[in-house]
Design a protein around this motif. Structure first.
Motif, short mmCIF file in Angstrom:
data_model
loop_
_atom_site.label_atom_id
_atom_site.label_comp_id
_atom_site.label_asym_id
_atom_site.label_seq_id
_atom_site.Cartn_x
_atom_site.Cartn_y
_atom_site.Cartn_z
N ASN A 218 86.61 -24.00 79.74
CA ASN A 218 86.09 -22.85 78.98
C ASN A 218 86.54 -22.86 77.53
OD1 ASN A 218 84.67 -21.66 81.04
ND2 ASN A 218 86.52 -20.68 81.87
N ASN A 219 87.59 -23.60 77.24
CA ASN A 219 88.16 -23.50 75.88
C ASN A 219 87.62 -24.56 74.91
OD1 ASN A 219 89.27 -25.75 76.97
ND2 ASN A 219 91.43 -25.23 76.52
N ILE A 220 86.50 -25.21 75.24
CA ILE A 220 85.95 -26.20 74.31
C ILE A 220 85.31 -25.50 73.11
CG2 ILE A 220 85.60 -28.06 75.97
CD1 ILE A 220 82.72 -27.14 76.33
N CYS A 221 85.28 -26.20 71.96
CA CYS A 221 84.76 -25.61 70.72
C CYS A 221 83.30 -26.00 70.53
CB CYS A 221 85.60 -26.06 69.54
SG CYS A 221 87.29 -25.51 69.67
N ILE A 222 82.46 -25.56 71.44
CA ILE A 222 81.03 -25.88 71.43
C ILE A 222 80.28 -24.59 71.71
CG2 ILE A 222 79.21 -27.15 72.65
CD1 ILE A 222 81.36 -29.28 73.35
N ASP A 223 79.28 -24.28 70.87
CA ASP A 223 78.57 -22.99 71.04
C ASP A 223 77.61 -23.02 72.22
OD1 ASP A 223 79.92 -22.26 68.77
OD2 ASP A 223 78.24 -22.73 67.42
N GLU A 224 76.88 -24.11 72.37
CA GLU A 224 75.83 -24.16 73.40
C GLU A 224 75.83 -25.51 74.11
OE1 GLU A 224 71.61 -23.52 72.56
OE2 GLU A 224 72.09 -21.47 72.01
N LEU A 225 75.59 -25.47 75.43
CA LEU A 225 75.48 -26.72 76.19
C LEU A 225 74.02 -26.94 76.58
CD1 LEU A 225 78.54 -26.27 78.57
CD2 LEU A 225 78.40 -27.78 76.59
N HIS A 226 73.57 -28.16 76.44
CA HIS A 226 72.18 -28.48 76.83
C HIS A 226 72.16 -29.69 77.76
CE1 HIS A 226 69.51 -26.19 73.87
NE2 HIS A 226 70.73 -25.71 73.72
N LEU A 227 71.14 -29.71 78.59
CA LEU A 227 70.90 -30.84 79.48
C LEU A 227 69.49 -31.35 79.19
CD1 LEU A 227 71.21 -32.62 82.01
CD2 LEU A 227 70.69 -30.62 83.39
N LYS A 228 69.37 -32.64 78.91
CA LYS A 228 68.05 -33.19 78.60
C LYS A 228 67.71 -34.25 79.64
CE LYS A 228 65.65 -34.93 74.54
NZ LYS A 228 65.86 -35.51 73.23
N SER A 229 66.61 -34.03 80.36
CA SER A 229 66.22 -34.99 81.40
C SER A 229 64.71 -35.17 81.39
CB SER A 229 66.66 -34.48 82.78
OG SER A 229 65.94 -33.31 83.11
N GLY A 230 64.27 -36.29 81.93
CA GLY A 230 62.84 -36.57 82.02
C GLY A 230 62.14 -35.55 82.92
N GLN A 231 62.82 -35.09 83.95
CA GLN A 231 62.22 -34.17 84.93
C GLN A 231 62.05 -32.75 84.36
OE1 GLN A 231 64.68 -36.29 85.42
NE2 GLN A 231 64.70 -37.10 87.50
N PHE A 232 63.07 -32.26 83.63
CA PHE A 232 63.07 -30.84 83.23
C PHE A 232 63.09 -30.60 81.73
CE2 PHE A 232 65.31 -31.15 87.39
CZ PHE A 232 64.33 -30.56 88.17
N GLY A 233 63.02 -31.65 80.94
CA GLY A 233 63.04 -31.45 79.48
C GLY A 233 64.42 -31.01 79.00
N ASN A 234 64.40 -30.17 77.95
CA ASN A 234 65.66 -29.73 77.33
C ASN A 234 66.02 -28.34 77.85
OD1 ASN A 234 67.76 -29.08 75.60
ND2 ASN A 234 66.78 -30.05 73.83
N GLN A 235 67.12 -28.23 78.58
CA GLN A 235 67.51 -26.95 79.19
C GLN A 235 68.85 -26.48 78.62
OE1 GLN A 235 67.45 -28.78 83.20
NE2 GLN A 235 66.27 -26.98 83.78
N THR A 236 68.94 -25.18 78.40
CA THR A 236 70.23 -24.60 77.99
C THR A 236 71.01 -24.29 79.26
OG1 THR A 236 69.08 -23.57 76.16
CG2 THR A 236 71.30 -22.77 76.61
N ILE A 237 72.31 -24.62 79.24
CA ILE A 237 73.16 -24.36 80.41
C ILE A 237 74.10 -23.20 80.06
CG2 ILE A 237 74.88 -25.35 81.99
CD1 ILE A 237 72.12 -26.76 82.11
N ASN A 238 74.12 -22.17 80.84
CA ASN A 238 74.97 -21.02 80.52
C ASN A 238 76.38 -21.19 81.09
OD1 ASN A 238 72.93 -19.55 79.21
ND2 ASN A 238 72.00 -19.16 81.22
#
Ligand code: SF4
Length: 238
Positions: A218-238
Motif C-alpha cells: 500500500n505504501n508505493i508512490c504510484i497514483d494509479e495502477l493499470h493492467l494492459k492485456s490483449g483480452q481486456f485492453g487497458n484497465q484501471t485496478i483499484n
C-alpha cells in the motif's frame, strides 16, 4: 528505413495519435516486439520531410504525436524536428523511452506532455531481460524519473510481464523503486520477439496479472495502477 507512421487511439490516452517509430535502440530486450527497429539507421532528409508532411496533412484526425521506437532519444536531432512541428501545430507530444538517457531527455522534456517509460526489471536485475544494458541502470532510471517529475510531466512507468523472465516479487520490487503517476503491467505477447525462443512461451493470464497488482504494498508512490492485456485492453485496478 522509413518511420512508417501508424494512427492509433490506444497510444495516447483518450486521444487520436500519429505514432512515429524511430530506428535504433541500445537495449536488446528478449521480448522486444519491434526487432526490426533495433539497428540504428540515419534517417534521410526526405524521410523526415515526408513524416512532417504526414503530420501536417492529417491535422483533422490527430490530437497528438507519439515518439516511439526503438529508443527515440537516440535520434535526438530528428525527434526535435517533429517536436518543433507538433508544437507549431498545437499537438500533444508523448515520448516512449527506455529511460536510460537522462542527459538527452533533459534536452526535450520542456516540450513533452506525457512520458511512458519502460522499467524492464528491478533496477539491479536488467540481466533478466537483456544481454545488453548499461552497468548504471539504477542511476540512469532514477535521474530520468527525477527530470520528468521536476518538470511536472505526466509519467507512466510500464513493465512487460513475461512469467519466464520475471516473478511476482520482481514486480513488487519495481513498484517500490519508482515514483510515477501511473504504473502499467503489460501482458507479454508472443507474436514477434527478438529472442525467438520466446515465440513459443505462454502469454501470461490477465487474472494472474491482476492478482499481482492487487497484492502490491500500500505504501508505493504510484497514483494509479493499470493492467494492459490483449483480452481486456487497458484497465484501471483499484
Ligand atoms: S523493447 Fe524497447 S527498449 Fe527493449 S529492445 Fe525493444 S525497442 Fe529497445
Amino acid at each position: 528505413m522509413n518511420i512508417e507512421p501508424v494512427y492509433s487511439s490506444l497510444d495516447y490516452p483518450k486521444k487520436m495519435a500519429l505514432v512515429l517509430f524511430t530506428p535504433g535502440c541500445d537495449l536488446r530486450c528478449k521480448y522486444c516486439h519491434n526487432p526490426q527497429l533495433l539497428k540504428h539507421e540515419k534517417l534521410t532528409d526526405l524521410e523526415i520531410e515526408n513524416t512532417i508532411s504526414e503530420i501536417e496533412d492529417n491535422l483533422d484526425f490527430i490530437d497528438a504525436i507519439v515518439l516511439s521506437g526503438g529508443e527515440p532519444l537516440l535520434q535526438l536531432d530528428v525527434i526535435k524536428k517533429f517536436i518543433k512541428k507538433a508544437k507549431q501545430l498545437d499537438l500533444l507530444i508523448k515520448l516512449d523511452t527506455n529511460g536510460l538517457h537522462p542527459e538527452l531527455l533533459k534536452d526535450v522534456i520542456y516540450d513533452i506532455d506525457y512520458v511512458a517509460m519502460d522499467i524492464k526489471a528491478p533496477l539491479d536485475k536488467y540481466y533478466k531481460i537483456s544481454d545488453k544494458y548499461p552497468s548504471n541502470v539504477k542511476d540512469k532510471i532514477t535521474k530520468s524519473i527525477q527530470i520528468i517529475r521536476d518538470n511536472n510531466v505526466f509519467l507512466e512507468c510500464r513493465t512487460t510481464y513475461v512469467p519466464q523472465l520475471l516473478s511476482e516479487d520482481d514486480i513488487k520490487t519495481i513498484t517500490q523503486q519508482i515514483q510515477c503517476n501511473q504504473y502499467t503491467l503489460q501482458q507479454f505477447r508472443n507474436r514477434s520477439t527478438y529472442d525467438v525462443s520466446l515465440l513459443t512461451a505462454d502469454e501470461p493470464n490477465p487474472e494472474e496479472m491482476r492478482e499481482i497488482l492487487e497484492n502490491l504494498d500500500n505504501n508505493i508512490c504510484i497514483d494509479e495502477l493499470h493492467l494492459k492485456s490483449g483480452q481486456f485492453g487497458n484497465q484501471t485496478i483499484n
